[in-house]
Write a protein that holds these residues in place. Structure first.
Motif, PDB file in Angstrom:
ATOM      1  N   LEU A 341      60.179 -23.715  13.719  1.00 34.71           N
ATOM      2  CA  LEU A 341      59.480 -25.050  12.721  1.00 34.71           C
ATOM      3  C   LEU A 341      58.368 -25.817  13.180  1.00 34.71           C
ATOM      4  N   SER A 342      58.478 -26.266  14.475  1.00 34.77           N
ATOM      5  CA  SER A 342      57.481 -26.942  14.979  1.00 34.77           C
ATOM      6  C   SER A 342      56.338 -26.159  15.448  1.00 34.77           C
ATOM      7  N   TRP A 343      56.210 -24.870  15.824  1.00 35.65           N
ATOM      8  CA  TRP A 343      55.070 -24.010  15.723  1.00 35.65           C
ATOM      9  C   TRP A 343      54.308 -23.962  14.375  1.00 35.65           C
ATOM     10  N   LEU A 344      55.105 -23.576  13.387  1.00 40.47           N
ATOM     11  CA  LEU A 344      54.769 -23.379  11.859  1.00 40.47           C
ATOM     12  C   LEU A 344      53.956 -24.833  11.414  1.00 40.47           C
ATOM     13  N   ASN A 345      54.570 -26.035  11.825  1.00 39.54           N
ATOM     14  CA  ASN A 345      54.136 -27.161  11.519  1.00 39.54           C
ATOM     15  C   ASN A 345      52.452 -27.366  12.271  1.00 39.54           C
ATOM     16  N   HIS A 346      52.751 -26.900  13.491  1.00 38.94           N
ATOM     17  CA  HIS A 346      51.323 -27.226  14.177  1.00 38.94           C
ATOM     18  C   HIS A 346      50.318 -26.073  13.767  1.00 38.94           C
ATOM     19  N   MET A 347      50.686 -25.120  13.126  1.00 42.90           N
ATOM     20  CA  MET A 347      49.690 -23.872  12.723  1.00 42.90           C
ATOM     21  C   MET A 347      49.139 -24.669  11.444  1.00 42.90           C
ATOM     22  N   SER A 348      50.080 -24.941  10.529  1.00 45.86           N
ATOM     23  CA  SER A 348      49.563 -25.690   9.357  1.00 45.86           C
ATOM     24  C   SER A 348      48.490 -26.664   9.497  1.00 45.86           C
ATOM     25  N   LYS A 349      48.616 -27.388  10.688  1.00 46.82           N
ATOM     26  CA  LYS A 349      47.797 -28.571  10.763  1.00 46.82           C
ATOM     27  C   LYS A 349      46.713 -28.045  11.577  1.00 46.82           C
ATOM     28  N   ALA A 350      46.584 -27.155  12.427  1.00 45.45           N
ATOM     29  CA  ALA A 350      45.403 -26.624  13.101  1.00 45.45           C
ATOM     30  C   ALA A 350      44.578 -25.712  12.420  1.00 45.45           C
ATOM     31  N   TYR A 351      45.226 -25.148  11.467  1.00 41.66           N
ATOM     32  CA  TYR A 351      44.334 -23.961  10.757  1.00 41.66           C
ATOM     33  C   TYR A 351      44.807 -24.074   9.305  1.00 41.66           C
ATOM     34  N   PRO A 352      44.538 -25.037   8.615  1.00 37.60           N
ATOM     35  CA  PRO A 352      45.170 -25.410   7.269  1.00 37.60           C
ATOM     36  C   PRO A 352      44.437 -24.457   6.403  1.00 37.60           C
ATOM     37  N   ARG A 353      43.090 -24.043   6.432  1.00 35.65           N
ATOM     38  CA  ARG A 353      42.313 -23.344   5.460  1.00 35.65           C
ATOM     39  C   ARG A 353      42.917 -21.715   5.779  1.00 35.65           C
ATOM     40  N   GLN A 354      43.161 -21.180   6.744  1.00 38.32           N
ATOM     41  CA  GLN A 354      43.479 -19.927   7.143  1.00 38.32           C
ATOM     42  C   GLN A 354      45.003 -19.787   6.545  1.00 38.32           C
ATOM     43  N   MET A 355      45.918 -20.928   6.855  1.00 39.41           N
ATOM     44  CA  MET A 355      47.207 -20.505   6.463  1.00 39.41           C
ATOM     45  C   MET A 355      47.491 -20.848   5.228  1.00 39.41           C
ATOM     46  N   LYS A 356      46.507 -21.694   4.462  1.00 33.31           N
ATOM     47  CA  LYS A 356      46.797 -21.460   2.935  1.00 33.31           C
ATOM     48  C   LYS A 356      45.995 -20.491   2.390  1.00 33.31           C
ATOM     49  N   GLY A 357      45.080 -19.713   2.934  1.00 35.22           N
ATOM     50  CA  GLY A 357      44.633 -18.345   2.377  1.00 35.22           C
ATOM     51  C   GLY A 357      45.408 -17.345   2.753  1.00 35.22           C
ATOM     52  N   ALA A 358      46.487 -17.538   3.726  1.00 30.42           N
ATOM     53  CA  ALA A 358      47.450 -16.515   3.759  1.00 30.42           C
ATOM     54  C   ALA A 358      48.697 -16.524   3.089  1.00 30.42           C
ATOM     55  N   GLY A 359      48.988 -17.501   2.234  1.00 26.29           N
ATOM     56  CA  GLY A 359      49.791 -17.963   1.434  1.00 26.29           C
ATOM     57  C   GLY A 359      50.884 -18.899   1.540  1.00 26.29           C
ATOM     58  N   TYR A 360      50.408 -19.619   2.755  1.00 33.00           N
ATOM     59  CA  TYR A 360      51.442 -20.540   3.180  1.00 33.00           C
ATOM     60  C   TYR A 360      51.291 -21.952   2.457  1.00 33.00           C
ATOM     61  N   MET A 361      52.579 -22.300   1.826  1.00 29.89           N
ATOM     62  CA  MET A 361      52.473 -23.479   0.999  1.00 29.89           C
ATOM     63  C   MET A 361      53.221 -24.633   1.545  1.00 29.89           C
ATOM     64  N   GLY A 362      53.761 -24.385   2.705  1.00 36.17           N
ATOM     65  CA  GLY A 362      54.607 -25.604   3.098  1.00 36.17           C
ATOM     66  C   GLY A 362      55.763 -25.474   3.143  1.00 36.17           C
ATOM     67  N   MET A 363      56.769 -25.585   4.209  1.00 39.81           N
ATOM     68  CA  MET A 363      58.154 -25.628   4.221  1.00 39.81           C
ATOM     69  C   MET A 363      58.804 -27.166   4.493  1.00 39.81           C
ATOM     70  N   LEU A 364      58.251 -27.651   5.098  1.00 42.69           N
ATOM     71  CA  LEU A 364      58.916 -28.977   5.558  1.00 42.69           C
ATOM     72  C   LEU A 364      58.108 -30.226   4.813  1.00 42.69           C
ATOM     73  N   GLY A 365      57.393 -29.995   3.607  1.00 46.44           N
ATOM     74  CA  GLY A 365      56.976 -30.946   2.819  1.00 46.44           C
ATOM     75  C   GLY A 365      55.711 -31.358   3.402  1.00 46.44           C
TER      76      GLY A 365
END
Length: 769
Positions: A341-365
């Motif tokens: 969960l910590s790594w996923l939070n880090h990736m969503s912060k470091a690469y928000p555009r790429q993560m959103k493009g890959a379909g990640y919509m957030g897991m921890l709010g």
């Protein structure tokens, strides 16, 4: 001889020490040192979620008999005038034959109390071991492994023990070499000695045989665990010498260890050999499935997700990390779950555009909710490493969102207290974050001090990427001051082994290119700029901070060359990208200032007034002092354009003293140039018909010339030819206004000389390059 499974000569020596501990009364002061020595060298280290896992020093799994000498020499024994070392050597040399080795293992069985004899009366002069205690488990396993040994392997173990204890012959005066009569008591009773056929078959090889069998499969497994800890904690690669040693030791072992595949995976991953990395990771995964060790399955998935993200495949990374989270929940592995969960939070912060493009919509709010959740879980499970990282992430979030600086410092100090209290080695991240905070406050000196502190005090305990970031920040700080050669020397001084990792090589390549690009822009070396920009094209996996600095340098190049339309398009594209990603407030303010500067350069400074005012307001609230000083300079320029010279001068007088502490000579030169313009405007407003007005005008012109001289010196330090020549032209205009045509001509000639010297320097650099 095949690699032994568990028993080695040093483990037999440990059993002797256990026998002494249980059978001989020792002083109370010797209990803890002896037990600590036995446990530290017999029980494999177990990872802990609460504290950092203790590693074998320098990766040692097998140690010489000298380790016993160092540990036992200073401990008194029950015999007057004798140390515990004397007692240990006495028992060691009492093993005078292969038969006595059997007696040792048979006798060790009586030291372990089983369930059925728990009610038996213990002897007063002997201590018993519980079968479930760490030392008792070690003794039981050693006996079991010895019973399983075939005769040939047992004899080779006995021979290895003879060679192992040989260096201590000087303590007992019983053995002076490898092959003497005192090697085997039974052989002496039978009248056998060197030269006899039977003796030579049994012990003739001791004098010539090289040391072998000193490391067992169990020790090798612990050595691989140490290598994995180094690879994961420091992010380094296996050195060539160690790789050859591991290959040599693993070859004759005849077994395939699970950790060996993981070591090869990390080494190939850091080298950028993604094909080999995937192959070794799949082998590690296959081993976990074949042996039905489910705990390894989720960690294989976790490594797969990290590798996919490093390769730029964020969709596959999200799928793998979701599977990791599901498996960790099923197995109730809170360590793996919280880390995922910590790594996923880090990736969503470091690469928000790429993560959103890959379909990640957030897991921890929201990000703050995620950090709060992770902090609560880390406290609940006592995962202090995760708690430290979460506190630093909260501080980083405060800086990125422009919140209170004291609150960010509070989180950092909490993390620092945790590092000291729980012995957590996370000082590198804290130093880098403190350096970033002081850089935002404009105190460059303190920022450099923290980077140098990391390099000098924590170099060997910090991950390589943190050391590289520290060196790169020092290099960029030196380039900001105008010391480009020093910056390049810092980057080139990094050890060549660091470049064996593809990711670190790319980061250093981009940082070196950035320093060269900044120097080329200020030297107006457009050929070098175009060449560098063609190479400095970061991909989706590049560090976001470095990616933004490269984009900012490209905009600076376009504006310096006069390609204003292209610069405006680049600024708008970058602004749109940042708005979608919701990144650092520092990046947003920098883009606003770049747009306002572009309006100033095209002769329409008033169009950037609202943009500059907004940037100044946000920078003041977020305490981004370098941005505030840049915005102040732009506001002063706009006010001078509107005829408000006095207000512009007052603004600059407030900003320049603070900007001098930032050590950014380019920014200081711009501010001095603007304040010189404002004083020239005040001189133009003075009424020369009155004597007081004439004196005021002369004083303002003198002040303008003073600040223009300082601006010229600042531009000269950073090798900004355009800025230096512009100040020389201003000085020529001032001389002409005073009616001194000779001095004006001299300044014009200086202008031409500086420009020609810059062009000659470019030709020389191209020739030498």
């Amino acid at each position: 001889m095949a690699t032994p499974r568990y028993l080695t000569a040093h483990k037999i020596s440990l059993l002797i020490l256990v026998k002494i501990y249980c059978g001989s009364p020792l002083p109370a002061s010797a209990t803890i040192p002896v037990l600590s020595f036995i446990i530290s060298h017999s029980i494999p280290s177990v990872s802990s979620t609460a504290r950092a896992r203790p590693c074998l020093e320098n990766g040692e799994t097998s140690f010489s008999v000298g380790a016993f000498e160092d540990a036992l020499q200073g401990i008194a024994s029950s015999m007057p005038g004798r140390t515990l070392l004397d007692l240990f050597l006495k028992h060691m040399w009492e093993l005078s034959s292969f038969d006595t080795l059997h007696d040792l293992f048979d006798g060790m069985g009586h030291l372990v109390r089983e369930r059925d004899d728990a009610a038996a009366e213990p002897l007063a002069d002997r201590m018993y071991l519980s079968r479930t205690s760490p030392v008792g488990a070690f003794v039981r396993r050693a006996r079991l492994e010895f019973i399983r040994l075939q005769f040939d392997d047992a004899m080779k173990l006995w021979s290895a023990f003879i060679r192992y204890r040989a260096p201590t012959a000087q303590w007992t005066k019983r053995l002076a070499g490898y092959a003497l009569d005192g090697v085997d008591k039974i052989a002496g009773e039978m009248g056998l000695g060197p030269g006899d056929d039977l003796y030579e078959v049994a012990y003739g090889h001791l004098a010539v045989e090289e040391r072998e069998g000193t490391i067992s499969i169990d020790d090798f497994d612990r050595l691989l665990e140490f290598q994995l800890d180094q690879l994961q904690r420091l992010g380094s690669r296996v050195p060539d010498e160690m790789r050859e040693q591991l290959r040599t030791m693993l070859g004759p072992s005849g077994v395939a260890l699970r950790q060996s595949h993981l070591v090869k995976f990390f080494d190939a991953w850091k080298a950028g050999d993604y094909t080999s990395a995937f192959d070794n990771l799949h082998r590690y995964y296959d081993y976990a499935m074949q042996t039905r060790e489910k705990i390894h399955y989720q960690y294989a998935l976790l490594h797969m997700a990290i590798l996919q993200a490093d390769f730029g495949c964020f969709g596959e990374a999200i799928a793998a990390i979701n599977e990791t989270i599901a498996t960790a929940r099923e197995n109730q592995d809170m360590t793996c779950l919280n880390f995922s969960l910590s790594w996923l939070n880090h990736m969503s912060k470091a690469y928000p555009r790429q993560m959103k493009g890959a379909g990640y919509m957030g897991m921890l709010g929201s990000e703050r909710d995620g950090l709060t959740f992770l902090k609560a879980k880390a406290k609940e499970t006592r995962m202090y490493n995760l708690l430290s990282a979460t506190l630093l992430n909260e501080a980083k979030l405060c800086l990125a969102s422009g919140e209170s600086i004291p609150r960010a410092l509070e989180y950092m100090y909490q993390a620092s207290h945790l590092h000291i209290k729980e012995s957590i080695n996370n000082h590198g991240s804290q130093m880098l974050l403190l350096g970033s905070l002081f850089s935002r406050l404009g105190i460059t000196h303190l920022s450099d001090v923290h980077c140098q502190l990391l390099l000098h005090c924590y170099e060997h305990s910090c991950p390589i990427d943190e050391r590289i970031r520290s060196v790169c920040r020092c290099a960029l700080s030196a380039a900001q001051y105008g010391r480009y050669d020093e910056a390049l020397d810092l980057l080139q001084a990094i050890h060549a082994t660091t470049h064996r990792s593809l990711k670190y090589h790319q980061y250093l390549f981009l940082c070196t290119g950035l320093v060269k690009l900044k120097r080329a822009v200020r030297r107006t070396d457009w050929t070098a700029c175009e060449s560098l920009l063609s190479f400095l094209k970061p991909d989706s996996s590049t560090d976001p901070e470095m990616c933004f600095m490269l984009s900012e340098a490209r905009v600076e190049y376009l504006m310096a060359r006069g390609l204003h339309s292209d610069a405006f398009s680049a600024i708008e594209a970058l602004s749109t990208s940042l708005r979608e990603e919701g990144v650092d407030i520092l990046h947003r303010i920098t883009i606003l200032l770049a747009k306002a500067e572009l309006f100033r350069r095209v002769g329409k400074p008033t169009m950037g007034f609202s943009v500059t005012l907004r940037a100044a307001s946000v920078a003041f609230k977020a305490r981004l002092m370098p941005c505030l000083w840049s915005a102040t300079g732009l506001l002063a320029s706009i006010l001078s354009e509107l005829g408000e010279y006095d207000a512009a001068a007052r603004l600059l007088h407030a900003a320049i003293p603070q900007a001098l502490e930032h050590n950014d000579n380019s920014l200081v030169g711009v501010l001095y140039s603007h304040i010189g313009d404002s004083y020239m405007g005040l001189a133009g407003l003075a009424d020369t018909s009155a004597a007081n007005g004439a004196r005021l005008r002369a004083a303002n012109v003198s002040r303008a010339e003073l600040y223009i001289n300082r601006a010229q010196e600042s531009f000269k330090k950073v090798e900004d030819i355009t800025g230096e020549c512009e100040q020389l032209m201003k000085k020529a205009v001032i001389a002409r206004l005073r009616g001194d045509e000779k001095l004006a001509e001299e300044w014009a000639q200086n202008h031409n000389r500086v420009w020609e010297a810059g062009l000659a320097r470019l030709v020389d650099s191209e020739t030498s390059g």
